[in-house]
Scaffold this motif. Structure first.
Motif, PDB file in Angstrom:
ATOM      1  N   LEU A  85     -86.340 -18.284  16.320  1.00 55.72           N
ATOM      2  CA  LEU A  85     -85.839 -16.915  16.252  1.00 55.72           C
ATOM      3  C   LEU A  85     -86.986 -16.003  15.836  1.00 55.72           C
ATOM      4  CD1 LEU A  85     -82.449 -15.830  14.763  1.00 55.72           C
ATOM      5  CD2 LEU A  85     -84.480 -14.459  14.398  1.00 55.72           C
ATOM      6  N   THR A  86     -87.326 -15.001  16.652  1.00 51.33           N
ATOM      7  CA  THR A  86     -88.447 -14.112  16.373  1.00 51.33           C
ATOM      8  C   THR A  86     -88.019 -12.701  15.999  1.00 51.33           C
ATOM      9  OG1 THR A  86     -88.619 -13.560  18.727  1.00 51.33           O
ATOM     10  CG2 THR A  86     -89.960 -15.410  17.919  1.00 51.33           C
ATOM     11  N   THR A 125     -85.095 -19.777  11.392  1.00 50.30           N
ATOM     12  CA  THR A 125     -83.971 -20.273  12.186  1.00 50.30           C
ATOM     13  C   THR A 125     -84.432 -20.572  13.605  1.00 50.30           C
ATOM     14  OG1 THR A 125     -82.454 -18.931  10.867  1.00 50.30           O
ATOM     15  CG2 THR A 125     -81.655 -19.746  12.984  1.00 50.30           C
ATOM     16  N   ASP A 126     -83.860 -21.634  14.199  1.00 52.91           N
ATOM     17  CA  ASP A 126     -84.125 -21.919  15.597  1.00 52.91           C
ATOM     18  C   ASP A 126     -82.816 -21.853  16.372  1.00 52.91           C
ATOM     19  OD1 ASP A 126     -82.803 -24.203  14.890  1.00 52.91           O
ATOM     20  OD2 ASP A 126     -84.532 -25.546  15.112  1.00 52.91           O
ATOM     21  N   THR A 156     -76.933 -21.560  17.091  1.00 51.06           N
ATOM     22  CA  THR A 156     -75.713 -21.858  17.855  1.00 51.06           C
ATOM     23  C   THR A 156     -74.691 -22.595  16.986  1.00 51.06           C
ATOM     24  OG1 THR A 156     -76.825 -23.842  18.701  1.00 51.06           O
ATOM     25  CG2 THR A 156     -76.830 -21.880  20.104  1.00 51.06           C
ATOM     26  N   ARG A 157     -75.159 -23.443  16.060  1.00 48.73           N
ATOM     27  CA  ARG A 157     -74.198 -24.081  15.149  1.00 48.73           C
ATOM     28  C   ARG A 157     -73.508 -23.052  14.272  1.00 48.73           C
ATOM     29  NH1 ARG A 157     -78.127 -28.339  14.769  1.00 48.73           N
ATOM     30  NH2 ARG A 157     -79.033 -27.340  12.926  1.00 48.73           N
ATOM     31  N   SER A 158     -74.289 -22.056  13.821  1.00 46.47           N
ATOM     32  CA  SER A 158     -73.688 -20.999  13.006  1.00 46.47           C
ATOM     33  C   SER A 158     -72.691 -20.182  13.820  1.00 46.47           C
ATOM     34  CB  SER A 158     -74.786 -20.095  12.446  1.00 46.47           C
ATOM     35  OG  SER A 158     -74.249 -18.996  11.745  1.00 46.47           O
ATOM     36  N   ILE A 200     -70.084 -22.837  26.071  1.00 43.70           N
ATOM     37  CA  ILE A 200     -71.334 -22.112  26.385  1.00 43.70           C
ATOM     38  C   ILE A 200     -72.471 -22.467  25.420  1.00 43.70           C
ATOM     39  CG2 ILE A 200     -69.937 -20.211  27.254  1.00 43.70           C
ATOM     40  CD1 ILE A 200     -71.033 -18.599  24.790  1.00 43.70           C
ATOM     41  N   TRP A 201     -72.171 -23.047  24.241  1.00 46.49           N
ATOM     42  CA  TRP A 201     -73.238 -23.230  23.234  1.00 46.49           C
ATOM     43  C   TRP A 201     -74.286 -24.233  23.716  1.00 46.49           C
ATOM     44  CZ3 TRP A 201     -72.391 -19.131  20.837  1.00 46.49           C
ATOM     45  CH2 TRP A 201     -71.114 -18.725  20.460  1.00 46.49           C
ATOM     46  N   GLY A 202     -73.846 -25.308  24.284  1.00 48.34           N
ATOM     47  CA  GLY A 202     -74.817 -26.266  24.829  1.00 48.34           C
ATOM     48  C   GLY A 202     -75.626 -25.663  25.968  1.00 48.34           C
TER      49      GLY A 202
END
Length: 460
Positions: A356-357, A378-379, A384-386, A396-398
């Protein structure tokens, strides 16, 4: 000693010891004269009178009597008797003399003694071998030595042809004055000459390279005198070639830069001198890198590095264009961030590696009040887990994780998600330059909701 027709025919035991010959060895008159010369000085080759008496220069009571006639020449030496003390000291001196002769015979460096007319009156074995190799007369030194003050010792460099005759062999000759003339010692310095030649060649090569280098270079020796600089130093510092060629020291060099307004103006001259000494110390330990913002608007980067043999080298680089480009780039980034911060939609950007930038205030408000440090670490997997924990199940998360991390060509896509709080969001994933990905969350408008329902019903 008796000579007949110029040849020694009879001698006493003491005379043979004086002439240093064996019982059956004979000498010519010229050889007898040469052997007696150290004791009585020059002896005439053909005495005029039938009888001649020559006293020893340093002992008048010791005399050489020469009687000539009838083709015969009779030599006799008279001297006062030697006491026991003198005899014992003579024995000690004889042992020391034998040792010194062995040392000089085995010394690899040529050594010789010359008189005021540069004639060799003594030499060691190394000198004789050198003359033999050169095919030179041992009576005349093979080296050309410049005349100097007889009262001073001096060191001279001289060269002679090698045995092959294709090159020169260099020697360093140390000459010192002694009562009997000048004593010379020669030492071969071919290795030193080759090293100096290689150093000069290397320096010339570096000079040619530095001549085309856009970075200014100034090299100071261990005495802090300027010994090397390139044309870029003249262009960047506006210092004259005459001033730089005069080999100024470090303090004078920086003082001139200050006068030319080519370095930041110090608050006061006293602190400037202290700061300059700190600069020299830091450069000597390879710890000096500084950026100078000049009154003209230019920006220079100054780097100090230690130089071999306790010298110092300074590199001066004009980074004005780089600084201007960096400032413009930073300004564009700040403007872009300011624009994204004003958006009502939640926006987050991930790098090609999934880190995350950037995210705006709407994103932080939507997914929880997190600190900047937490967000920067964070990556895409953690993000996506959050998001998934705050939403109803969705496939859609995967797909979103795979979309962010893929290296293939990508096309943007969107989907609808439902939060546990009952809010419907429109999620949009867009590829950016450099493999980055923008993910945007916005509230689902009523029109889009109805359109999505119609699309679903038509597929059903």
């Amino acid at each position: 000693m008796v000579l007949r027709d110029g040849v020694l025919v009879d001698t006493t035991t003491q005379a043979r010891a004086l002439l240093d010959i064996g019982p059956h060895e004979t000498l010519a008159w010229e050889e007898v004269r040469a052997a007696l010369r150290p004791f009585f000085g020059p002896i005439p080759a053909d005495p005029d009178s039938s009888q001649m008496i020559l006293p020893a220069p340093d002992d008048p009571e010791t005399r050489l009597e020469i009687t000539s006639g009838g083709g015969r020449r009779h030599l006799s030496i008279s001297a006062p008797p030697v006491g026991a003390g003198d005899r014992l000291r003579w024995r000690v001196g004889a042992r020391e003399l034998a040792l010194l002769r062995q040392v000089m015979t085995r010394t690899p460096a040529p050594a010789w003694l010359s008189d005021d007319e540069n004639r060799v009156i003594w030499s060691n074995a190394a000198y004789t071998d050198l003359c033999t190799q050169q095919g030179a007369d041992p009576a005349t030194p093979p080296f050309t030595l410049l005349p100097g003050d007889d009262l001073e010792d001096r060191v001279t460099r001289a060269s002679i042809p090698t045995q092959e005759g294709t090159a020169l062999s260099w020697y360093e000759i140390q000459s010192c004055r002694i009562p009997d003339g000048r004593l010379h010692f020669a030492q071969n310095i071919d290795a030193a000459i080759e090293a100096e030649t290689a150093q000069r060649t290397f320096l010339q090569t570096l000079t040619k390279i530095f001549a085309h280098l856009p970075i200014a270079l100034a090299v100071f020796d261990r005495k802090h005198r300027l010994v090397l600089f390139n044309p870029a130093l003249i262009d960047l510092t506006r210092l004259s070639a005459e001033f730089l060629s005069g080999r100024p020291n470090l303090l004078t060099f920086f003082d001139m830069l200050r006068e030319q307004h080519m370095m930041p103006e110090p608050k006061d001259y006293g602190s400037w001198r202290e700061h300059l000494q700190d600069v020299i110390n830091a450069a000597s330990s390879d710890h000096y890198v500084e950026t100078w913002n000049l009154p003209s608007g230019l920006t220079y980067r100054i780097t100090g590095r230690p130089h071999p043999d306790a010298g110092i080298a300074f590199l001066i680089e004009d980074i004005s264009a780089e600084i201007s480009l960096t400032r413009g780039y930073r300004q564009e980034i700040e403007i872009t961030q300011s624009v994204l911060e004003t958006l009502e939609d939640a926006v987050v950007v991930f790098s090609q590696l999934g880190h995350l930038t950037f995210c705006n205030a709407a994103y932080r408000a939507l997914w929880g009040d997190e600190t900047e440090a937490t967000i920067s670490a964070t990556d895409i997997a953690e993000a996506t887990r959050s998001w998934q924990s705050s939403c109803h199940p969705s496939p859609i998360w995967g797909d979103l994780r795979e979309f962010v991390l893929t290296l293939r060509d990508r096309a943007g896509w969107d989907a609808e998600i439902h939060t546990i709080a009952g809010e419907r969001l429109f999620c949009r994933a867009e590829p950016l330059a450099g493999g980055a990905t923008l993910v945007r969350f916005s509230p689902m408008p009523c029109g889009i909701v109805r359109q999505c329902r119609n699309v679903l019903q038509s597929h059903a």
